[in-house]
Scaffold this motif. Structure first.
Motif, short mmCIF file in Angstrom:
data_model
loop_
_atom_site.label_atom_id
_atom_site.label_comp_id
_atom_site.label_asym_id
_atom_site.label_seq_id
_atom_site.Cartn_x
_atom_site.Cartn_y
_atom_site.Cartn_z
N PHE A 1 -1.67 1.53 3.14
CA PHE A 1 -1.15 2.77 3.73
C PHE A 1 -1.75 2.98 5.12
O PHE A 1 -1.04 3.32 6.07
N LYS B 1 0.35 1.56 -7.55
CA LYS B 1 -0.82 0.74 -7.21
C LYS B 1 -1.62 0.29 -8.43
O LYS B 1 -2.71 -0.27 -8.29
N ASP C 1 -6.63 1.15 0.11
CA ASP C 1 -5.79 0.58 -0.95
C ASP C 1 -6.36 -0.72 -1.53
O ASP C 1 -6.25 -0.96 -2.72
N VAL D 1 -6.38 8.09 0.29
CA VAL D 1 -5.90 7.42 1.50
C VAL D 1 -5.03 8.30 2.39
O VAL D 1 -4.64 7.88 3.48
N VAL D 2 -4.74 9.52 1.93
CA VAL D 2 -3.78 10.34 2.68
C VAL D 2 -4.50 11.40 3.53
O VAL D 2 -5.72 11.56 3.48
N ASN E 1 8.87 6.50 1.88
CA ASN E 1 7.77 7.37 1.52
C ASN E 1 8.29 8.80 1.33
O ASN E 1 9.48 9.06 1.48
C1 LMR Z 1 1.49 4.75 0.10
O1 LMR Z 1 0.75 3.74 0.11
O2 LMR Z 1 2.51 4.84 0.78
C2 LMR Z 1 1.11 5.92 -0.76
O3 LMR Z 1 0.73 5.45 -2.00
C3 LMR Z 1 0.01 6.71 -0.13
C4 LMR Z 1 -0.37 7.89 -0.99
O4 LMR Z 1 -1.44 7.84 -1.59
O5 LMR Z 1 0.42 8.84 -1.03
#
Ligand code: LMR
Length: 338
Positions: free
Chosen positions: A197, A99, A78, A39-40, A214
């Motif tokens: 995210f 998660k 997510d 997701v990043v 974060n």
């Molecule tokens: C988030 O949802 O803030 C983080 O888990 C995103 C990530 O994968 O770093």
């Protein structure tokens, strides 16, 4: 007979078994396709780790393995990525440890505020027996943990300076889907809002939430600075990942290929975990060179954040296990000799 699809011909494998052929006698040239979704952004510890995995896997296993990377929630996000992994619609993920609550409540230990003093302590815990055991805690759900990948320690960001916990009262914060993180913000008199995210920047822009927590690298690469002029350097928790795969998929990979992939993962893990801290330092620098005000806390201010957040431990002790929490506390340098 191996009936689990690896992107190879199931029919051919089944046929060979029927005729009594050894699998090796068959010409089966289709590479194993590994979809790695995350997701990043790519310029983050996880984003770069995924690219390295692809590079090494395709270099060392030419024609045998093909890795497809899907960054920025472009394939799954997510809400659906873990189910997609279990359904073998993708084969590798590295969700943050916050998660996995639905699959292994003990992993919530990583969300306890002020448990680990720094990333080195987190690393020690992950390497010790109790930390390693957590990698295999989701087998019942067809999820195998392959490694821990670091991102870093979490900071708070907001539309106003938050020197003391009372300053957070009344603000809404975007959180990851973790009951502990939810309790942590409730304890501050703030409103936690669980959001994917990928939806966070927009929610900040719309004013649905006024703050987040974060790592430097995520705050920077998601461009929260556009709408979050203040970052409080609280280091109050950790945001790390577990690299996971679909168990059935993984153990259906021919032994020699799987061993090679495991070796590659070990190498990539080493590189990711060594570079993560520096990537966060760089992101911090880039933010301070921009418009962001970084607020560092005095010892007294940090103690007041700790005092406000740490009471949530009690609420989750029974779920996580007092012994596990104790083991985690022992990795902090000041306790390391105990
Ligand atoms: C988030 O949802 O803030 C983080 O888990 C995103 C990530 O994968 O770093």
């Amino acid at each position: 007979m191996n009936t689990f699809s690896l992107g190879r011909s199931r029919l051919v494998v089944g046929f060979s078994a029927l005729l009594g052929f050894a699998n090796t006698a068959l010409a089966d040239d289709a590479p194993i396709v590994i979809k790695f979704s995350h997701v990043v952004a790519e310029n983050t510890p996880k984003g770069e780790g995924a690219l390295l995995f692809k590079k090494f896997a395709e270099e060392r296993l030419p024609g045998k393995v093909k890795v497809e990377i899907y960054p920025n929630s472009s394939l799954y996000g997510d809400a659906d990525e873990l189910q997609a992994l279990r359904d073998n619609k993708l084969q590798i993920l590295a969700p943050s440890l916050a998660k996995f609550g639905e699959y292994n409540k003990q992993l919530q230990i990583f969300d306890l505020p002020f448990l680990f003093d720094d990333l080195e302590a987190v690393n020690r815990f992950q390497q010790r027996a109790k930390g390693r055991q957590l990698l295999s805690g989701m087998q019942k759900s067809n999820i195998t943990g392959l490694a821990y990948w670091h991102n870093g320690m979490k900071q708070l960001s907001a539309i106003k300076p938050l020197n003391n916990p009372a300053d957070a009262e009344g603000l809404a914060f975007r959180i990851q889907p973790s009951p502990i993180i939810e309790s942590q913000f409730t304890a501050l008199g703030a409103t936690p809002v669980k959001l994917p995210f990928a939806a966070t920047l927009q929610a900040l822009k719309d004013g649905q939430v006024q703050g987040t927590e974060n790592t430097w690298s995520n705050i920077y690469s998601q461009q929260y600075a556009q709408v979050q002029p203040y970052i409080m350097e609280t280091n109050h928790g950790v945001l790390d990942y577990m690299l996971v795969t679909n168990t059935q998929f993984w153990y259906a990979i021919p032994h020699a290929t799987r061993t090679e992939l495991e070796d590659i993962i070990e190498k990539v893990t080493f590189l990711v975990n060594n570079a993560a801290e520096a990537q966060n330092v760089l992101a911090r620098q880039q933010l301070t060179q921009g418009k962001t005000h970084v607020i560092t806390l005095t010892d007294q201010e940090r103690s007041s954040w700790r005092a406000a957040m740490q009471p949530v431990w009690k609420e989750y002790e029974a779920v996580i296990g007092a012994d596990l929490i104790k083991a985690a506390q022992q990795v902090n340098r000041k306790n390391a000799a105990k």
